[in-house]
Design a protein around this motif. Structure first.
Motif, PDB file in Angstrom:
ATOM      1  N   UNK A 150     -10.437  78.375 -67.709  1.00  0.00           N
ATOM      2  CA  UNK A 150     -11.310  79.551 -66.866  1.00  0.00           C
ATOM      3  C   UNK A 150     -12.178  80.553 -67.893  1.00  0.00           C
ATOM      4  N   UNK A 151     -11.267  81.016 -68.931  1.00  0.00           N
ATOM      5  CA  UNK A 151     -11.709  82.098 -69.862  1.00  0.00           C
ATOM      6  C   UNK A 151     -12.715  81.524 -70.679  1.00  0.00           C
ATOM      7  N   UNK A 152     -12.692  80.100 -71.135  1.00  0.00           N
ATOM      8  CA  UNK A 152     -13.650  79.623 -71.866  1.00  0.00           C
ATOM      9  C   UNK A 152     -14.958  79.063 -71.267  1.00  0.00           C
ATOM     10  N   UNK A 153     -15.155  79.316 -70.215  1.00  0.00           N
ATOM     11  CA  UNK A 153     -16.379  79.005 -69.454  1.00  0.00           C
ATOM     12  C   UNK A 153     -17.143  80.156 -69.241  1.00  0.00           C
ATOM     13  N   UNK A 154     -18.258  80.205 -70.259  1.00  0.00           N
ATOM     14  CA  UNK A 154     -19.411  81.385 -70.277  1.00  0.00           C
ATOM     15  C   UNK A 154     -19.742  81.790 -68.751  1.00  0.00           C
ATOM     16  N   UNK A 155     -19.946  80.751 -67.961  1.00  0.00           N
ATOM     17  CA  UNK A 155     -20.684  81.010 -66.738  1.00  0.00           C
ATOM     18  C   UNK A 155     -19.402  82.254 -65.932  1.00  0.00           C
ATOM     19  N   UNK A 156     -18.368  82.123 -66.158  1.00  0.00           N
ATOM     20  CA  UNK A 156     -17.320  82.811 -65.531  1.00  0.00           C
ATOM     21  C   UNK A 156     -17.685  84.449 -65.710  1.00  0.00           C
ATOM     22  N   UNK A 157     -18.385  84.687 -66.838  1.00  0.00           N
ATOM     23  CA  UNK A 157     -18.358  86.270 -67.162  1.00  0.00           C
ATOM     24  C   UNK A 157     -19.706  86.991 -66.170  1.00  0.00           C
ATOM     25  N   UNK A 158     -19.348  88.058 -66.087  1.00  0.00           N
ATOM     26  CA  UNK A 158     -20.323  88.934 -65.370  1.00  0.00           C
ATOM     27  C   UNK A 158     -20.454  90.051 -66.018  1.00  0.00           C
ATOM     28  N   UNK A 159     -21.485  90.755 -65.991  1.00  0.00           N
ATOM     29  CA  UNK A 159     -21.803  92.222 -66.311  1.00  0.00           C
ATOM     30  C   UNK A 159     -21.742  93.308 -64.983  1.00  0.00           C
ATOM     31  N   UNK A 160     -20.744  93.980 -65.234  1.00  0.00           N
ATOM     32  CA  UNK A 160     -20.779  95.228 -64.104  1.00  0.00           C
ATOM     33  C   UNK A 160     -20.879  96.572 -64.825  1.00  0.00           C
ATOM     34  N   UNK A 161     -20.833  97.856 -64.029  1.00  0.00           N
ATOM     35  CA  UNK A 161     -21.073  98.954 -64.589  1.00  0.00           C
ATOM     36  C   UNK A 161     -20.463  99.982 -63.618  1.00  0.00           C
ATOM     37  N   UNK A 162     -20.161 100.992 -64.221  1.00  0.00           N
ATOM     38  CA  UNK A 162     -19.469 102.204 -63.672  1.00  0.00           C
ATOM     39  C   UNK A 162     -20.076 103.565 -64.422  1.00  0.00           C
ATOM     40  N   UNK A 163     -19.720 104.597 -63.691  1.00  0.00           N
ATOM     41  CA  UNK A 163     -19.865 105.833 -64.489  1.00  0.00           C
ATOM     42  C   UNK A 163     -18.829 106.447 -65.115  1.00  0.00           C
ATOM     43  N   UNK A 164     -18.991 106.624 -66.502  1.00  0.00           N
ATOM     44  CA  UNK A 164     -17.856 107.068 -67.441  1.00  0.00           C
ATOM     45  C   UNK A 164     -18.428 108.111 -68.212  1.00  0.00           C
ATOM     46  N   UNK A 165     -17.741 109.222 -68.388  1.00  0.00           N
ATOM     47  CA  UNK A 165     -18.114 110.456 -69.031  1.00  0.00           C
ATOM     48  C   UNK A 165     -19.584 110.819 -68.949  1.00  0.00           C
ATOM     49  N   UNK A 166     -19.883 110.946 -67.644  1.00  0.00           N
ATOM     50  CA  UNK A 166     -21.129 111.355 -67.323  1.00  0.00           C
ATOM     51  C   UNK A 166     -22.372 110.231 -67.662  1.00  0.00           C
ATOM     52  N   UNK A 167     -22.271 109.157 -67.864  1.00  0.00           N
ATOM     53  CA  UNK A 167     -23.232 108.120 -68.023  1.00  0.00           C
ATOM     54  C   UNK A 167     -22.917 106.826 -67.444  1.00  0.00           C
ATOM     55  N   UNK A 170     -22.142  99.808 -69.053  1.00  0.00           N
ATOM     56  CA  UNK A 170     -22.061  98.287 -68.671  1.00  0.00           C
ATOM     57  C   UNK A 170     -20.836  97.695 -69.427  1.00  0.00           C
ATOM     58  N   UNK A 171     -20.464  96.862 -68.904  1.00  0.00           N
ATOM     59  CA  UNK A 171     -18.868  95.928 -69.486  1.00  0.00           C
ATOM     60  C   UNK A 171     -19.089  94.659 -68.995  1.00  0.00           C
ATOM     61  N   UNK A 172     -18.301  93.753 -69.555  1.00  0.00           N
ATOM     62  CA  UNK A 172     -18.137  92.366 -69.048  1.00  0.00           C
ATOM     63  C   UNK A 172     -16.747  92.378 -68.373  1.00  0.00           C
ATOM     64  N   UNK A 173     -16.763  91.303 -67.388  1.00  0.00           N
ATOM     65  CA  UNK A 173     -15.710  91.173 -66.403  1.00  0.00           C
ATOM     66  C   UNK A 173     -15.437  89.577 -66.297  1.00  0.00           C
ATOM     67  N   UNK A 174     -14.131  89.156 -66.403  1.00  0.00           N
ATOM     68  CA  UNK A 174     -13.874  87.757 -66.025  1.00  0.00           C
ATOM     69  C   UNK A 174     -12.625  87.781 -65.114  1.00  0.00           C
ATOM     70  N   UNK A 175     -12.934  87.958 -63.754  1.00  0.00           N
ATOM     71  CA  UNK A 175     -11.965  88.239 -62.666  1.00  0.00           C
ATOM     72  C   UNK A 175     -11.128  86.799 -62.695  1.00  0.00           C
ATOM     73  N   UNK A 176      -9.745  86.774 -62.482  1.00  0.00           N
ATOM     74  CA  UNK A 176      -9.047  85.704 -62.167  1.00  0.00           C
ATOM     75  C   UNK A 176      -8.069  86.031 -61.323  1.00  0.00           C
ATOM     76  N   UNK A 177      -8.001  85.390 -60.125  1.00  0.00           N
ATOM     77  CA  UNK A 177      -7.052  85.853 -59.314  1.00  0.00           C
ATOM     78  C   UNK A 177      -6.952  87.256 -58.741  1.00  0.00           C
ATOM     79  N   UNK A 178      -5.821  87.720 -58.874  1.00  0.00           N
ATOM     80  CA  UNK A 178      -5.792  89.154 -58.359  1.00  0.00           C
ATOM     81  C   UNK A 178      -5.736  89.962 -59.457  1.00  0.00           C
TER      82      UNK A 178
END
Length: 198
Positions: A150-167, A170-178
């Motif tokens: 699961x972790x070695x499949x590049x297609x599993x990785x997404x880019x998401x974003x949130x506000x942190x310290x005023x800006x 973006x960061x990578x995520x690779x969800x698995x189950x819960x």
């Protein structure tokens, strides 16, 4: 398992590039004059069962920094550590009870710079035998194992974003189950996944 071990050895031997929390956020300011603190984390791959799995932890909810986040066993280098490999092995023993003599260290990945000021070296190791998990409750709430496939499949990785310290960052995520694996942990896993590709 022999094929997996051979692929991991080849991946670690390839000359990869260092990564950073700033890769996706080039405009984010770095603190002036800040010095990165060395740290080591263990990408421990359990090959004792039918399917290779990566050992990950859920950080204790009472921690000041990154409470409840998914992470590798690891931490900052101490003066008595011979090198960052020793740091990663020591921290894995302290956090989850992994005997330092048990992992077969394959090598170290290129470093990762965190936004919190650490120069992190991911150490890749194979764990060939089961061991008794012994958590340090002040550091870790849970340890779990995620399929390496699961972790070695590049297609599993997404880019998401949130506000942190005023800006917005973006960061990578690779969800698995819960489990929501993100940030520096996901970025280092993605780097290994990239180096695993033929």
């Amino acid at each position: 398992m022999a094929d997996v071990a051979a692929r991991l050895r080849a991946a670690v031997a390839r000359a990869g590039a260092p990564s950073s929390d700033f890769d996706l956020n080039p405009a984010a300011p770095r603190p002036e004059g800040h010095q990165l603190r060395p740290a080591g984390v263990l990408i421990g791959i359990d090959v004792s069962g039918a399917e290779p799995r990566v050992l990950l932890t859920k950080r204790a909810s009472g921690l000041l920094h990154h409470p409840g986040q998914i992470a590798f066993p690891g931490g900052k280098a101490e003066p008595d550590d011979a090198d960052v490999i020793a740091t990663a092995l020591r921290e894995a023993r302290e956090e989850i009870g992994l005997p330092e003599s048990l992992p077969e260290v394959i090598g170290a990945m290129p470093s990762h710079e965190t936004v919190t000021g650490f120069h992190v070296t991911p150490v890749v190791a194979l764990v060939h035998e089961p061991f008794e998990i012994n958590l340090d409750p002040s550091e870790v709430d849970e340890v779990f194992a995620t399929p390496l496939s699961h972790l070695m499949d590049p297609a599993r990785y997404l880019i998401e974003s949130r506000r942190w310290r005023g800006m917005r960052r973006s960061y990578y995520v690779v969800p698995w189950g819960p489990y929501y694996i993100w940030g520096a942990t996901a970025r280092m896993l993605r780097a290994l996944a990239a180096q695993m590709q033929p």
